[in-house]
Design an enzyme around this catalytic site. Sequence first.
Site, mmCIF file in Angstrom:
data_model
loop_
_atom_site.group_PDB
_atom_site.id
_atom_site.type_symbol
_atom_site.label_atom_id
_atom_site.label_comp_id
_atom_site.label_asym_id
_atom_site.label_seq_id
_atom_site.Cartn_x
_atom_site.Cartn_y
_atom_site.Cartn_z
ATOM 1 N N GLU A 51 -5.381 -6.546 1.762
ATOM 2 C CA GLU A 51 -4.030 -6.778 2.315
ATOM 3 C C GLU A 51 -3.468 -8.170 2.046
ATOM 4 O O GLU A 51 -2.753 -8.729 2.887
ATOM 5 C CB GLU A 51 -3.984 -6.499 3.834
ATOM 6 C CG GLU A 51 -4.275 -5.084 4.237
ATOM 7 C CD GLU A 51 -5.761 -4.820 4.432
ATOM 8 O OE1 GLU A 51 -6.493 -5.742 4.818
ATOM 9 O OE2 GLU A 51 -6.184 -3.685 4.171
ATOM 10 N N GLU A 56 0.835 -1.204 0.000
ATOM 11 C CA GLU A 56 0.000 0.000 0.000
ATOM 12 C C GLU A 56 0.873 1.259 0.000
ATOM 13 O O GLU A 56 0.825 2.074 0.910
ATOM 14 C CB GLU A 56 -0.970 -0.044 1.172
ATOM 15 C CG GLU A 56 -1.913 -1.234 1.041
ATOM 16 C CD GLU A 56 -3.038 -1.264 2.051
ATOM 17 O OE1 GLU A 56 -3.181 -0.300 2.831
ATOM 18 O OE2 GLU A 56 -3.776 -2.262 2.073
ATOM 19 N N HIS A 73 -18.057 -9.336 6.084
ATOM 20 C CA HIS A 73 -16.706 -8.815 6.294
ATOM 21 C C HIS A 73 -15.988 -9.655 7.333
ATOM 22 O O HIS A 73 -16.493 -9.836 8.438
ATOM 23 C CB HIS A 73 -16.757 -7.352 6.755
ATOM 24 C CG HIS A 73 -15.403 -6.713 6.855
ATOM 25 N ND1 HIS A 73 -15.020 -5.927 7.910
ATOM 26 C CD2 HIS A 73 -14.330 -6.767 6.018
ATOM 27 C CE1 HIS A 73 -13.779 -5.515 7.714
ATOM 28 N NE2 HIS A 73 -13.345 -6.004 6.580
ATOM 29 N N HIS A 74 -14.837 -10.181 6.969
ATOM 30 C CA HIS A 74 -13.970 -10.901 7.897
ATOM 31 C C HIS A 74 -12.641 -10.179 8.001
ATOM 32 O O HIS A 74 -11.708 -10.485 7.258
ATOM 33 C CB HIS A 74 -13.711 -12.333 7.412
ATOM 34 C CG HIS A 74 -14.891 -13.241 7.514
ATOM 35 N ND1 HIS A 74 -14.934 -14.458 6.874
ATOM 36 C CD2 HIS A 74 -16.065 -13.121 8.192
ATOM 37 C CE1 HIS A 74 -16.096 -15.057 7.153
ATOM 38 N NE2 HIS A 74 -16.802 -14.259 7.936
ATOM 39 N N GLU A 75 -12.554 -9.176 8.861
ATOM 40 C CA GLU A 75 -11.239 -8.598 9.147
ATOM 41 C C GLU A 75 -10.560 -9.581 10.095
ATOM 42 O O GLU A 75 -11.070 -9.844 11.177
ATOM 43 C CB GLU A 75 -11.397 -7.220 9.800
ATOM 44 C CG GLU A 75 -10.096 -6.595 10.269
ATOM 45 C CD GLU A 75 -9.068 -6.440 9.160
ATOM 46 O OE1 GLU A 75 -9.287 -5.642 8.255
ATOM 47 O OE2 GLU A 75 -8.028 -7.168 9.199
ATOM 48 N N GLU A 122 -7.439 -6.199 -2.883
ATOM 49 C CA GLU A 122 -6.955 -4.825 -2.741
ATOM 50 C C GLU A 122 -5.479 -4.864 -3.152
ATOM 51 O O GLU A 122 -5.148 -4.650 -4.301
ATOM 52 C CB GLU A 122 -7.164 -4.340 -1.315
ATOM 53 C CG GLU A 122 -6.802 -2.876 -1.141
ATOM 54 C CD GLU A 122 -6.769 -2.469 0.308
ATOM 55 O OE1 GLU A 122 -7.186 -1.351 0.600
ATOM 56 O OE2 GLU A 122 -6.290 -3.251 1.156
ATOM 57 N N GLU A 170 -9.165 4.477 -0.118
ATOM 58 C CA GLU A 170 -9.284 4.740 1.320
ATOM 59 C C GLU A 170 -8.183 5.667 1.829
ATOM 60 O O GLU A 170 -8.393 6.406 2.798
ATOM 61 C CB GLU A 170 -9.249 3.426 2.107
ATOM 62 C CG GLU A 170 -7.921 2.686 2.001
ATOM 63 C CD GLU A 170 -7.909 1.324 2.705
ATOM 64 O OE1 GLU A 170 -8.987 0.798 2.996
ATOM 65 O OE2 GLU A 170 -6.805 0.810 2.957
HETATM 66 C C1 NOJ Z 1 -8.332 -2.039 5.522
HETATM 67 C C2 NOJ Z 1 -9.199 -2.301 4.343
HETATM 68 O O1 NOJ Z 1 -8.524 -2.006 3.154
HETATM 69 C C3 NOJ Z 1 -10.443 -1.476 4.482
HETATM 70 O O2 NOJ Z 1 -11.250 -1.614 3.336
HETATM 71 C C4 NOJ Z 1 -11.172 -1.881 5.726
HETATM 72 O O3 NOJ Z 1 -12.263 -1.026 5.896
HETATM 73 C C5 NOJ Z 1 -10.263 -1.784 6.956
HETATM 74 N N1 NOJ Z 1 -9.038 -2.444 6.716
HETATM 75 C C6 NOJ Z 1 -10.921 -2.407 8.170
HETATM 76 O O4 NOJ Z 1 -11.051 -3.790 7.983
HETATM 77 CA CA CA Z 2 -6.050 -1.704 2.934
#
Ligand code: NOJ
Ligand code: CA
Length: 712
Positions: free
Chosen positions: A482, A170, A411-413, A500, A506
Amino acid sequence: MNIKIVLLLVLFTGTIFFAQVMHSPNGKATLVFKLTEKGEPTYQFSLGNKEVIKQSKLGLELKELEALKEGFTVERIDSSLTDETWNPVWGEVKSIRNNYKELAVILTQLSTKRQIIIRFRLYDEGLGFRYEFPIQDNLKYFTVAEEKTEFFLTGDHKTFWIPGDYDTNEYAYTTSKISAVDAYFGKTADEIGFKTLIAPNAVQTPLMMKTDDGLYINIHEAALVDYSAMNLVIDQKSFKLTSHLVPDKLGNKGYLQTPCKTPWRTIIAAEKAADILASKLILNLNEPCKLEETSWIKPTKYVGIWWEMHVGKSTWNYSDINNVKLNLTDWKNLNPNGKHGATTERTKQYIDFAAKHGLDGVLVEGWNIGWEDWWGYGKEEVFDFLTPYPDFNVEELQKYAEQKGVKIIMHHETSASVSNYERRMDEAYNFMKKHGYDAVKTGYVGRIIPRSEYHDSQWMVNHYVRVAEKTAKYHIMLDAHEPVRPTGLHRTYPNWLACEAARGNEFNAWSEGNKPEHETILPFTRLMGGPMDYTPGIFQIKLNYYKDGKKEQVHTTLAKQLALYVTLYSPLQMAADLPENYERFPDAFKFIEDVAVDWDDTKILEAEPGDYLTIARKEKNKDNWFIGAITDENSRATTIALDFLDADKNYIAIIYTDGDDAHYDSDPMSYQINSYVVTNKSDLKLKLACGGGAAISLRPATIEDIKNLKKL
Ligand code: NOJ
Ligand code: CA
């Protein structure tokens, strides 16, 4: 088969060495394979009469075993010609021709009797090659210490680069000569503070270059599986690039067991920048689709509870606690902060908006417990991917979305706690299916757990593929944030719609942002490996709209945000701004409503990395075309010939352009919309503002249109 391979046997100081010359199907590209007198494999690649890569060595260093770099003799050479056409499940074009000549050089190392194969595939526009390690008694398991593939450039080319960071891609691109690349940005390793994360003087791929005499060259890799990603170390005196694989934290670069192979190393070269973007070499080098049934895979346009968190209007957290280690059940004792974005009510508003405007999905971030300490150092158990916050009603929303014909996107962060995700994946995907979700956005923010790994090391490369395979089994579409940069694996796993893996829109919300040139570089770099979830479509450009004094802004005009739906290819496109902002500009939003996300054809009309790009695409199974034109910080006037349209049709062209005074900084939201009747004889004159763009939708005209509108 009509392959002309010239085999030269040359006597050189008593040693026999081989030289093989192979020409591409149209004869324009040439590969020369040679063994040096020390038995080192080398290759050279040219296009027409221009040398692209000078004679460059091939080989690998192994841990504990003799290097596979020299002392080779040619055992056998196999060659073949392939000419086939295949149809991607979705894509920029309806069908893809895969036409190459192959040369497989079977080599034996005299001292160790170990055998390797170097397989070359020569296309009219480029070269792919990989190392293969057949099963053999004296090479069963081995650890790669380093791959030593050279790309010996012919000069000090202009290059668009980001540093060879093991953990993130990034970055903003820097444009410089090869000799001026400085992966540490003028700092020492100690000053930069992450010396173990960036290889000195190394850059990531896809690496885009332009020679002084106007040749465009792109180096990347295809089909990165069970291996670590390749960075390129630059020798700034000789202009030689050498592979540098991302290590694990023991310093090892890959654990392999025969039979096995490396990813393809790819070189694409063209006299015209547009031809780099049109190349399908990377996709062609990937394995065909592994999924038996693909009818459930749908290119998708979506909105989401997302930008509002990035601009600080709402939060992922339910409570006001931050960075405190919590148990997964502790949220019950927390007080709501009053700004939680992912509430049932807010999600319904987005669903209503999507339904009203014909969008397919609604992404909801921050729906599940765990965001209070997602940045925590001891975050192994951070999310369970099952338990919603108390103000997010999964069942109620499932019913609501179903009634409205809209899909909620999961969404799975993982916050890079990948061991946690691996343990919970099946349960999480079962939960999704039970509640009507068929797409997931994953995320890997932070340092990887297990701590032995980097985002781009072999174990993580395998993790991303594992997620693609597992989601496919559940009929779930995937968007990974990521991850390692893509290498065309979406051919093999078409449920893997996008990634991404670069600096997305963002960054404009909370940093100095992306310079106006950024989106003119991305197609030549990051997107060479596959679609990007860039999240375009921000209409409210200046972010002091949300809070006085907030200085961040998007560095494009509004019209350019529209053009990005065409110029940044993805079968997954977000309309990233808030519904209430789109409602302020319904005429401009019409383009986002109309624009397609799957295509029968693509024409790269004009392109120069770092400067401008114009692309026209024909909607899948329709007669509609869409055009996107973008520029960097400079304004631009251009004329587009519409000669790609059907000769026997009139079309209505709706043209969304920058307003007369538009400028990405001083007047970014000024736009105008004009409609005309056009034919394939029409020329479109476009004026793009500084940081600006134009978006055009074309559909066959009705008799009414022809009566009412001016002809161009
Ligand atoms: C980074 C991601 O690129 C973004 O899209 C997301 O909202 C945030 N992380 C939180 O998960
Ligand atoms: Ca990101």
